[in-house]
Design a protein around this motif. Structure first.
Motif, PDB file in Angstrom:
ATOM      1  N   ARG A   1      53.238  78.018   5.652  1.00 56.87           N
ATOM      2  CA  ARG A   1      52.523  79.366   4.713  1.00 56.87           C
ATOM      3  C   ARG A   1      53.365  79.362   3.751  1.00 56.87           C
ATOM      4  O   ARG A   1      53.179  79.476   2.739  1.00 56.87           O
TER       5      ARG A   1
ATOM      6  N   ALA B   1      51.887  78.445  -0.293  1.00 56.47           N
ATOM      7  CA  ALA B   1      51.689  79.771  -0.464  1.00 56.47           C
ATOM      8  C   ALA B   1      51.228  80.058  -1.801  1.00 56.47           C
ATOM      9  O   ALA B   1      51.528  79.141  -2.665  1.00 56.47           O
TER      10      ALA B   1
ATOM     11  N   ALA C   1      44.519  81.269   0.811  1.00 53.99           N
ATOM     12  CA  ALA C   1      43.648  82.859   1.021  1.00 53.99           C
ATOM     13  C   ALA C   1      42.321  83.487   0.823  1.00 53.99           C
ATOM     14  O   ALA C   1      42.551  84.550   1.299  1.00 53.99           O
TER      15      ALA C   1
ATOM     16  N   ILE D   1      50.187  82.590  12.792  1.00 56.82           N
ATOM     17  CA  ILE D   1      51.487  82.426  11.271  1.00 56.82           C
ATOM     18  C   ILE D   1      51.013  82.485   9.903  1.00 56.82           C
ATOM     19  O   ILE D   1      50.990  83.035   8.933  1.00 56.82           O
ATOM     20  N   VAL D   2      50.070  81.088   9.892  1.00 51.60           N
ATOM     21  CA  VAL D   2      49.558  80.549   8.629  1.00 51.60           C
ATOM     22  C   VAL D   2      48.635  81.338   7.929  1.00 51.60           C
ATOM     23  O   VAL D   2      47.993  82.118   7.277  1.00 51.60           O
ATOM     24  N   THR D   3      47.544  81.045   9.620  1.00 52.55           N
ATOM     25  CA  THR D   3      46.314  82.666   8.207  1.00 52.55           C
ATOM     26  C   THR D   3      45.296  83.301   9.719  1.00 52.55           C
ATOM     27  O   THR D   3      44.787  84.194   8.496  1.00 52.55           O
ATOM     28  N   SER D   4      46.325  83.713  10.392  1.00 57.38           N
ATOM     29  CA  SER D   4      45.201  85.287  10.907  1.00 57.38           C
ATOM     30  C   SER D   4      44.319  84.737  10.845  1.00 57.38           C
ATOM     31  O   SER D   4      43.077  85.970  11.501  1.00 57.38           O
ATOM     32  N   GLY D   5      43.271  83.415  10.971  1.00 58.27           N
ATOM     33  CA  GLY D   5      42.074  83.632  11.121  1.00 58.27           C
ATOM     34  C   GLY D   5      41.463  83.297  10.460  1.00 58.27           C
ATOM     35  O   GLY D   5      40.128  83.204  10.226  1.00 58.27           O
ATOM     36  N   GLY D   6      42.139  83.572   9.259  1.00 58.51           N
ATOM     37  CA  GLY D   6      41.483  84.080   8.080  1.00 58.51           C
ATOM     38  C   GLY D   6      41.462  82.818   6.796  1.00 58.51           C
ATOM     39  O   GLY D   6      41.136  81.647   7.454  1.00 58.51           O
ATOM     40  N   PRO D   7      40.574  82.812   5.743  1.00 60.91           N
ATOM     41  CA  PRO D   7      39.863  83.933   5.045  1.00 60.91           C
ATOM     42  C   PRO D   7      38.501  83.943   5.821  1.00 60.91           C
ATOM     43  O   PRO D   7      38.037  83.061   5.348  1.00 60.91           O
TER      44      PRO D   7
ATOM     45  N   TYR E   1      41.774  85.543  21.921  1.00 65.54           N
ATOM     46  CA  TYR E   1      42.541  86.396  21.294  1.00 65.54           C
ATOM     47  C   TYR E   1      41.918  87.589  20.529  1.00 65.54           C
ATOM     48  O   TYR E   1      42.803  88.826  21.204  1.00 65.54           O
ATOM     49  N   THR E   2      42.243  87.407  19.448  1.00 69.50           N
ATOM     50  CA  THR E   2      41.178  88.595  18.445  1.00 69.50           C
ATOM     51  C   THR E   2      40.847  89.885  19.731  1.00 69.50           C
ATOM     52  O   THR E   2      40.623  90.741  19.042  1.00 69.50           O
TER      53      THR E   2
ATOM     54  N   ARG F   1      38.238  93.801   6.896  1.00 68.59           N
ATOM     55  CA  ARG F   1      39.231  92.753   5.938  1.00 68.59           C
ATOM     56  C   ARG F   1      38.077  90.793   5.820  1.00 68.59           C
ATOM     57  O   ARG F   1      38.096  90.941   4.781  1.00 68.59           O
TER      58      ARG F   1
ATOM     59  N   GLU G   1      37.255  89.523   2.050  1.00 67.75           N
ATOM     60  CA  GLU G   1      37.276  88.134   2.063  1.00 67.75           C
ATOM     61  C   GLU G   1      36.571  87.562   1.415  1.00 67.75           C
ATOM     62  O   GLU G   1      35.674  86.961   0.432  1.00 67.75           O
TER      63      GLU G   1
END
Lengths: 294, 445
Positions: A126, A130, A150, A235-241, A253-254, B404, B408
């Protein structure tokens, strides 16, 4: 002469097996059974209500386009990360096997990434990638907007594939190196005397002889990419964007741990489990036939 | 860092001292969800409580975040190993109220002779945590609200000495700033608490039907039919025009980091970060906080509270409850609770007397704390109405995740603002229906 060791006392055998069976039961069959039960009910977070709903949970999951999105992303992720890490590891192992200068140091160096915990790998990736502040920011100054995990889903997916592949390279490398070193030197030397160059020797001699290792690593890498990628994604994206990197295991998990919807998460876990078993079966049934053990 | 180290040492000394006569003390567990420096503040408060008397002993355990605290409490409760008190963030309220695991705060206070004046709490705080009939089921603990952080030097460059009051005025200021060569006039991230919930409250816009969910589990979100959509369009336009920027961990710097190092000139964020920015800002950063912008200054309403409350759980022994009561009296006390929390963190006092006490002692005139009274002005900007009371929706965190995703989606240009926000609303409503069905037959208190 009977080469097999057998127990005449089957009670002793059972007693010796018991601890292992107990472990498997407590840590696999019991939780899996619980998940299966929850996937047919609506379970309240604190317990207390538990209504049988049949296949309602499965229908909700399978009719959701977003779920299929996460399946798609998981498959791309697993194939790309496995292929990348296996190829890189094979290349590195062939180099080290040729005893290039400093190969002893390289051997340790190449294995090190595997010793890092996934969240640590994620954090490093990350920072490095970035778009505004990372080491990669220089590229964006030359070509504005070229790299932005991002906001760009493809960039984000590429990023977690790189991180996953990088963290698996060390593991694959050790297996390949061990495999290469067990190939009789005489074979390679014979090939060399017949005029085969290094690349030809890799292709015609080393690779076919490595096939069992390659197959083993393929199974392990794909399974690992499906079930063990949580630390990196979180850690890297939290599932996004926009859920572009929401792998199946991260969605579990979510929904389950963040959303406290145990039934929805249990349903997805069951589907994931069935999928992994099916995938492993396919690999053993069809790919293994092409592998020759000696 | 030094004060923390000293704090940690004094903490462990206190712990040692209290260990000496720990055997005859009544022990109970308190789980909290704060981490880092804030976690240390809580642990120190526990040590101070243990040192303040000899009858009871609290064991404080940080769970590594609010979310983890909720998960672990659920797991522990199902195993019959729950703590006596747990700190739970505001959006965990629905799950806790429906859990059947709670010893309601007002009942607990009555049963154990706790002298708590519930009417002393700021209405914005009390109303948020109360049931639909106004009963308090938890003890407000660490509280915050959203304010507007602005860099005075950046505004000076466009010849202004005051912060914008409305979003339109902010838009005009941002255009002027871009002219003046400021690259990032305003920054935001995808946090629904600031962008949707606080925005809707201060402008008295509904987020959901049935009084934002307080009326029952049948509520549906309606944010896709309010000026929230225009607000998101404004964000998108600002990004496209180069007025504003998204700042998240993924882009390299969080909102707070980007403001504290002077990269971005303004943001909306929790007052809780006031002390964080004081501690981490670059030298000479000239900034202040003020009320967050509204659509129309004549229609400004109170902002809503964020943070967490303390919940007492069912199924513990009378002795443990007695000990817990002593602890709760300690941490809700004006000096030992409110002042301690406000001085050591960026949180706000939760009662009017607590606020007055701080104000009269000159607290807000100290340079380090100046401006933090804005949070109280924001919380009390109007009477609390059904639209500004708070949000009470099942699986609230999933709805925040939908916001969110929507932001996005439209920022990356995959869909327009209206489409993205409408999809978020539809998916949120599916989640709400699922939640309602999971709790079929249960009624939201």
């Amino acid at each position: 002469m009977n080469k097999r060791a057998t127990f005449s006392n089957s009670w002793l055998a059972a007693a010796l097996l018991l601890p292992q069976l107990l472990l498997v039961f407590i840590f696999f069959y019991w939780p899996s059974g619980e998940a299966l039960w929850w996937s047919f009910t609506l379970e309240r977070p604190f317990g207390g209500g538990n209504e049988w709903v049949g296949f309602y949970n499965y229908l909700s999951v399978l009719q959701d386009s977003r779920y299929w999105g996460s399946v798609r992303v998981s498959v791309i992720f697993a194939i790309a990360a496995s292929a990348l890490s296996i190829l890189l590891a094979l290349m590195l192992a062939v180099f080290v096997d040729r005893r290039m200068r400093g190969h002893q140091i390289l051997k340790t160096g190449f294995f090190l990434p595997y010793a890092l915990a996934a969240p640590a790998v994620g954090l490093a990736f990350r920072f490095i990638f970035a778009p505004d502040a990372g080491l990669i920011a220089g590229i964006n100054r030359v070509f504005p907007g070229l790299w932005n995990p991002a906001l760009d889903g493809n960039d984000a997916l590429t990023l977690i594939i790189l991180a996953q592949a990088w963290s698996l390279v060390g593991y694959n490398f050790i297996f390949f190196l061990a495999g290469l070193q067990s190939i009789p030197r005489a074979l390679l030397e014979a090939g060399a005397m017949d005029g085969a160059g290094p690349l030809r020797r890799v292709w015609d001699l080393q690779l076919p002889l490595l096939a069992p290792t390659l197959f083993f690593l393929l199974v392990i890498n794909i399974t690992d990419s499906f079930v063990n990628s949580f630390g990196i994604v979180d850690i890297v994206t939290s599932g996004g964007p926009a859920r572009a990197t929401e792998l199946m295991v991260y969605k579990v998990y979510t929904d389950g741990f963040q959303g406290k919807d145990s039934s929805l998460a249990a349903t997805q876990s069951v589907i994931l489990m069935v999928l992994i078993m099916a995938l492993t079966f396919v690999q053993f049934r069809f790919i293994e036939r092409k592998v020759h053990y000696n | 860092m030094k004060p923390y180290i000293l704090g940690a040492i004094s903490c462990s000394l206190l712990a040692l001292a209290s260990a000496a006569n720990a055997n005859d003390r009544i022990k109970f567990d308190f789980w909290h969800g704060l981490t880092g420096q804030l976690g240390e503040v809580v642990e120190r408060q526990c040590a101070l409580f243990n040192g303040s008397q000899t009858e009871y002993e609290v064991t404080c355990t940080g769970q590594g975040g609010y979310d983890m605290a909720e998960q672990n409490t659920i797991a522990a409760f199902r195993a019959g190993e729950q703590p006596t008190i747990v700190q739970m963030y505001e959006i965990g309220t629905v799950n806790f109220m429906l859990s059947g695991a709670i010893y309601p705060a007002n009942q607990f206070a009555k049963d154990h002779g706790l002298d708590i004046d519930w009417s002393a709490y700021f209405p914005g705080i009390a109303n948020y945590y109360a049931t639909s009939t106004g009963e308090m089921w938890s003890f407000p603990y660490n509280s915050s609200t959203a304010v507007f952080y602005w860099n005075k030097d950046a505004w000076a460059k466009i010849g202004k000495d005051h912060a914008p009051q409305t979003w339109d005025e902010l838009g005009a200021d941002l255009a002027a700033m871009k002219e003046a060569g400021i690259e990032c006039g305003f920054a935001f991230d995808y946090d629904a608490w600031m962008n949707l919930e606080q925005f809707s409250a201060v402008n008295a816009l509904p987020v959901a039907t049935m009084d934002n969910g307080y009326g029952g589990l049948g509520a549906e979100v309606t944010f896709h039919e309010t000026p929230f959509v225009d607000h998101m369009q404004r964000y998108k336009d600002w990004v496209d025009q180069g007025f504003a920027r998204v700042q998240t961990q993924q882009t390299g710097k969080s909102l707070v980091q980007a403001f504290a190092d002077g990269t971005c000139a303004s943001m909306v964020h929790t007052i809780g970060n006031h002390s964080v920015i004081k501690d981490t800002q670059v030298d000479g950063l000239n900034w202040d906080v003020t009320l967050m912008p509204v659509i129309d200054v004549d229609n400004r309403h109170n902002s809503i509270v964020g943070g967490a409350a303390l919940w007492v759980l069912q199924g513990k022994s009378p002795e443990e409850y007695k000990a817990a009561a002593a602890f709760l009296a300690y941490v809700t006390g004006a000096e030992t609770g409110e002042r301690y929390m406000v001085e050591n963190t960026g949180y706000i006092p939760v009662t009017l007397p607590g606020f007055e006490l701080l104000k009269n002692s000159g607290f807000y005139e100290q340079d380090r704390f100046r401006g933090r009274e804005v949070a109280i002005a924001s919380l009390t900007a109007s009477d609390v109405t059904p639209l500004t009371r708070g949000i009470r929706l099942g699986n609230h965190i999933a709805i925040r995740n939908e916001i969110r995703t929507a932001m996005e989606t439209f920022l990356s240009g995959k869909a327009d603002v209206k489409t993205a926000v409408t999809e978020a609303a539809e998916r949120s409503n599916q989640t709400l229906r699922r939640f309602e069905q999971t709790y079929r037959g249960a009624e939201l208190p």
